[in-house]
Design a protein around this motif. Structure first.
Motif, PDB file in Angstrom:
ATOM      1  N   SER A 159       0.833  -1.195   0.000  1.00 28.32           N
ATOM      2  CA  SER A 159       0.000   0.000   0.000  1.00 28.32           C
ATOM      3  C   SER A 159       0.874   1.253   0.000  1.00 28.32           C
ATOM      4  CB  SER A 159      -0.930   0.007   1.213  1.00 28.32           C
ATOM      5  OG  SER A 159      -0.223   0.352   2.386  1.00 28.32           O
ATOM      6  N   ALA A 160       0.370   2.291  -0.602  1.00 22.81           N
ATOM      7  CA  ALA A 160       1.100   3.558  -0.644  1.00 22.81           C
ATOM      8  C   ALA A 160       1.344   4.075   0.770  1.00 22.81           C
ATOM      9  CB  ALA A 160       0.332   4.580  -1.469  1.00 22.81           C
ATOM     10  N   GLU A 161       0.359   3.899   1.655  1.00 24.93           N
ATOM     11  CA  GLU A 161       0.505   4.370   3.027  1.00 24.93           C
ATOM     12  C   GLU A 161       1.664   3.671   3.734  1.00 24.93           C
ATOM     13  OE1 GLU A 161      -2.054   5.015   7.136  1.00 24.93           O
ATOM     14  OE2 GLU A 161      -2.909   3.785   5.537  1.00 24.93           O
ATOM     15  N   THR A 162       1.777   2.366   3.529  1.00 29.04           N
ATOM     16  CA  THR A 162       2.860   1.603   4.146  1.00 29.04           C
ATOM     17  C   THR A 162       4.202   2.048   3.597  1.00 29.04           C
ATOM     18  OG1 THR A 162       1.405  -0.289   4.449  1.00 29.04           O
ATOM     19  CG2 THR A 162       3.758  -0.710   4.562  1.00 29.04           C
ATOM     20  N   GLN A 217       9.409   7.491   5.431  1.00 31.96           N
ATOM     21  CA  GLN A 217       9.536   8.504   6.479  1.00 31.96           C
ATOM     22  C   GLN A 217      10.407   7.971   7.607  1.00 31.96           C
ATOM     23  OE1 GLN A 217       5.313   9.145   7.225  1.00 31.96           O
ATOM     24  NE2 GLN A 217       5.487  11.229   6.426  1.00 31.96           N
ATOM     25  N   ALA A 218      10.180   6.721   7.972  1.00 33.56           N
ATOM     26  CA  ALA A 218      10.981   6.106   9.033  1.00 33.56           C
ATOM     27  C   ALA A 218      12.443   6.013   8.616  1.00 33.56           C
ATOM     28  CB  ALA A 218      10.426   4.718   9.363  1.00 33.56           C
ATOM     29  N   LEU A 219      12.693   5.667   7.367  1.00 38.65           N
ATOM     30  CA  LEU A 219      14.066   5.603   6.875  1.00 38.65           C
ATOM     31  C   LEU A 219      14.728   6.970   6.979  1.00 38.65           C
ATOM     32  CD1 LEU A 219      16.425   4.169   5.539  1.00 38.65           C
ATOM     33  CD2 LEU A 219      15.360   4.680   3.318  1.00 38.65           C
ATOM     34  N   GLY A 220      14.023   8.002   6.590  1.00 34.88           N
ATOM     35  CA  GLY A 220      14.567   9.356   6.718  1.00 34.88           C
ATOM     36  C   GLY A 220      14.936   9.669   8.153  1.00 34.88           C
ATOM     37  N   TRP A 221      14.092   9.264   9.091  1.00 41.91           N
ATOM     38  CA  TRP A 221      14.378   9.499  10.507  1.00 41.91           C
ATOM     39  C   TRP A 221      15.611   8.724  10.936  1.00 41.91           C
ATOM     40  CZ3 TRP A 221      14.611   6.373  14.823  1.00 41.91           C
ATOM     41  CH2 TRP A 221      14.712   7.045  16.045  1.00 41.91           C
ATOM     42  N   ASP A 278      11.425  -2.003  -2.465  1.00 43.28           N
ATOM     43  CA  ASP A 278      11.401  -3.442  -2.199  1.00 43.28           C
ATOM     44  C   ASP A 278      10.737  -3.712  -0.844  1.00 43.28           C
ATOM     45  OD1 ASP A 278      11.892  -6.125  -1.789  1.00 43.28           O
ATOM     46  OD2 ASP A 278      14.078  -5.936  -1.767  1.00 43.28           O
ATOM     47  N   PRO A 279       9.621  -4.443  -0.847  1.00 43.20           N
ATOM     48  CA  PRO A 279       8.944  -4.726   0.424  1.00 43.20           C
ATOM     49  C   PRO A 279       9.849  -5.398   1.454  1.00 43.20           C
ATOM     50  CG  PRO A 279       7.521  -5.329  -1.399  1.00 43.20           C
ATOM     51  CD  PRO A 279       8.870  -4.986  -1.988  1.00 43.20           C
ATOM     52  N   ALA A 280      10.759  -6.261   1.018  1.00 46.82           N
ATOM     53  CA  ALA A 280      11.656  -6.942   1.960  1.00 46.82           C
ATOM     54  C   ALA A 280      12.596  -5.949   2.633  1.00 46.82           C
ATOM     55  CB  ALA A 280      12.450  -8.030   1.244  1.00 46.82           C
ATOM     56  N   MET A 281      13.111  -4.993   1.868  1.00 47.36           N
ATOM     57  CA  MET A 281      13.996  -3.989   2.453  1.00 47.36           C
ATOM     58  C   MET A 281      13.215  -3.077   3.400  1.00 47.36           C
ATOM     59  SD  MET A 281      15.544  -0.833   2.798  1.00 47.36           S
ATOM     60  CE  MET A 281      14.700   0.163   1.598  1.00 47.36           C
ATOM     61  N   LEU A 282      12.027  -2.660   2.976  1.00 51.87           N
ATOM     62  CA  LEU A 282      11.199  -1.809   3.839  1.00 51.87           C
ATOM     63  C   LEU A 282      10.791  -2.560   5.100  1.00 51.87           C
ATOM     64  CD1 LEU A 282       8.985  -0.057   1.130  1.00 51.87           C
ATOM     65  CD2 LEU A 282      11.037   0.847   2.260  1.00 51.87           C
ATOM     66  N   SER A 283      10.536  -3.849   4.966  1.00 52.91           N
ATOM     67  CA  SER A 283      10.210  -4.677   6.125  1.00 52.91           C
ATOM     68  C   SER A 283      11.393  -4.747   7.085  1.00 52.91           C
ATOM     69  CB  SER A 283       9.824  -6.081   5.666  1.00 52.91           C
ATOM     70  OG  SER A 283       9.609  -6.914   6.768  1.00 52.91           O
ATOM     71  N   SER A 284      12.607  -4.894   6.541  1.00 55.43           N
ATOM     72  CA  SER A 284      13.809  -4.922   7.387  1.00 55.43           C
ATOM     73  C   SER A 284      13.956  -3.617   8.153  1.00 55.43           C
ATOM     74  CB  SER A 284      15.057  -5.153   6.536  1.00 55.43           C
ATOM     75  OG  SER A 284      15.045  -6.429   5.986  1.00 55.43           O
ATOM     76  N   LEU A 285      13.703  -2.522   7.471  1.00 52.28           N
ATOM     77  CA  LEU A 285      13.807  -1.208   8.112  1.00 52.28           C
ATOM     78  C   LEU A 285      12.802  -1.081   9.253  1.00 52.28           C
ATOM     79  CD1 LEU A 285      14.462   1.833   8.409  1.00 52.28           C
ATOM     80  CD2 LEU A 285      12.749   2.208   6.635  1.00 52.28           C
ATOM     81  N   LEU A 286      11.546  -1.399   8.980  1.00 52.03           N
ATOM     82  CA  LEU A 286      10.527  -1.259  10.028  1.00 52.03           C
ATOM     83  C   LEU A 286      10.722  -2.294  11.127  1.00 52.03           C
ATOM     84  CD1 LEU A 286       7.397  -0.394   7.883  1.00 52.03           C
ATOM     85  CD2 LEU A 286       8.762   1.145   9.301  1.00 52.03           C
ATOM     86  N   GLY A 287      11.215  -3.458  10.776  1.00 49.91           N
ATOM     87  CA  GLY A 287      11.534  -4.466  11.781  1.00 49.91           C
ATOM     88  C   GLY A 287      12.649  -3.996  12.700  1.00 49.91           C
ATOM     89  N   PHE A 288      13.623  -3.302  12.123  1.00 45.77           N
ATOM     90  CA  PHE A 288      14.713  -2.713  12.907  1.00 45.77           C
ATOM     91  C   PHE A 288      14.139  -1.781  13.978  1.00 45.77           C
ATOM     92  CE2 PHE A 288      17.266   1.240  13.207  1.00 45.77           C
ATOM     93  CZ  PHE A 288      18.408   0.756  13.819  1.00 45.77           C
ATOM     94  N   CYS A 315      10.872   7.541  16.660  1.00 49.76           N
ATOM     95  CA  CYS A 315      10.571   7.707  15.243  1.00 49.76           C
ATOM     96  C   CYS A 315       9.096   8.054  15.052  1.00 49.76           C
ATOM     97  CB  CYS A 315      10.921   6.434  14.473  1.00 49.76           C
ATOM     98  SG  CYS A 315      10.523   6.515  12.718  1.00 49.76           S
ATOM     99  N   ALA A 316       8.225   7.325  15.716  1.00 51.59           N
ATOM    100  CA  ALA A 316       6.789   7.578  15.598  1.00 51.59           C
ATOM    101  C   ALA A 316       6.452   9.005  16.005  1.00 51.59           C
ATOM    102  CB  ALA A 316       6.017   6.575  16.440  1.00 51.59           C
ATOM    103  N   GLU A 317       7.028   9.461  17.107  1.00 46.57           N
ATOM    104  CA  GLU A 317       6.783  10.839  17.549  1.00 46.57           C
ATOM    105  C   GLU A 317       7.282  11.828  16.508  1.00 46.57           C
ATOM    106  OE1 GLU A 317       8.562  11.205  21.417  1.00 46.57           O
ATOM    107  OE2 GLU A 317       6.971  10.043  22.376  1.00 46.57           O
ATOM    108  N   SER A 318       8.444  11.561  15.952  1.00 48.05           N
ATOM    109  CA  SER A 318       9.045  12.474  14.982  1.00 48.05           C
ATOM    110  C   SER A 318       8.217  12.592  13.699  1.00 48.05           C
ATOM    111  CB  SER A 318      10.461  12.014  14.641  1.00 48.05           C
ATOM    112  OG  SER A 318      11.036  12.847  13.665  1.00 48.05           O
ATOM    113  N   ILE A 319       7.672  11.465  13.231  1.00 49.22           N
ATOM    114  CA  ILE A 319       6.916  11.523  11.975  1.00 49.22           C
ATOM    115  C   ILE A 319       5.412  11.666  12.204  1.00 49.22           C
ATOM    116  CG2 ILE A 319       8.705  10.293  10.694  1.00 49.22           C
ATOM    117  CD1 ILE A 319       6.948   7.809  10.701  1.00 49.22           C
ATOM    118  N   GLY A 320       5.007  11.738  13.473  1.00 48.48           N
ATOM    119  CA  GLY A 320       3.624  12.061  13.807  1.00 48.48           C
ATOM    120  C   GLY A 320       2.621  10.926  13.638  1.00 48.48           C
ATOM    121  N   VAL A 321       3.058   9.708  13.970  1.00 47.36           N
ATOM    122  CA  VAL A 321       2.131   8.571  13.931  1.00 47.36           C
ATOM    123  C   VAL A 321       2.269   7.789  15.232  1.00 47.36           C
ATOM    124  CG1 VAL A 321       2.223   8.351  11.415  1.00 47.36           C
ATOM    125  CG2 VAL A 321       3.760   6.973  12.820  1.00 47.36           C
TER     126      VAL A 321
END
Length: 95
Positions: free
Chosen positions: A8-11, A17-21, A49-59, A70-76
């Motif tokens: 999804s575009a939202e994901t 955004q998380a990567l930028g943080w 790549d969903p696998a790379m984005l998954s690794s990032l969010l898993g981190f 991170c959540a506070e910084s990006i407002g979610v």
């Protein structure tokens, strides 16, 4: 940037955004690379790549202080980032 139709575009936006943080802090960025096994070139080329984005969010999901900061910084809510990580590991409903 062309979005990946498999996620999804939202994901994808949340992950980027998380990567930028993460990349704002050199020590945190180095920890991401060390723990995920990615190198900077793979990171750049895997932005859709969903696998790379998954690794990032898993981190983030695996280190609660970073997840919360991170959540506070990006407002979610932190739960939204954790849900996005789960979604990338097992695509389905994402809320």
């Amino acid at each position: 940037m062309e979005t990946n139709s498999n996620i999804s575009a939202e994901t994808e936006i949340l992950a980027l955004q998380a990567l930028g943080w993460v990349l704002q802090d050199e020590d945190r960025a180095q920890r991401l690379l060390a723990l995920t096994g990615l190198d900077p070139r793979e990171l750049r080329s895997g932005l859709e790549d969903p696998a790379m984005l998954s690794s990032l969010l898993g981190f983030l999901a695996n280190h609660e202080p970073d997840l919360i900061a991170c959540a506070e910084s990006i407002g979610v809510p932190p739960e939204k980032l954790a849900a996005a990580a789960q979604y990338l590991n097992n695509p389905g409903d994402f809320t």
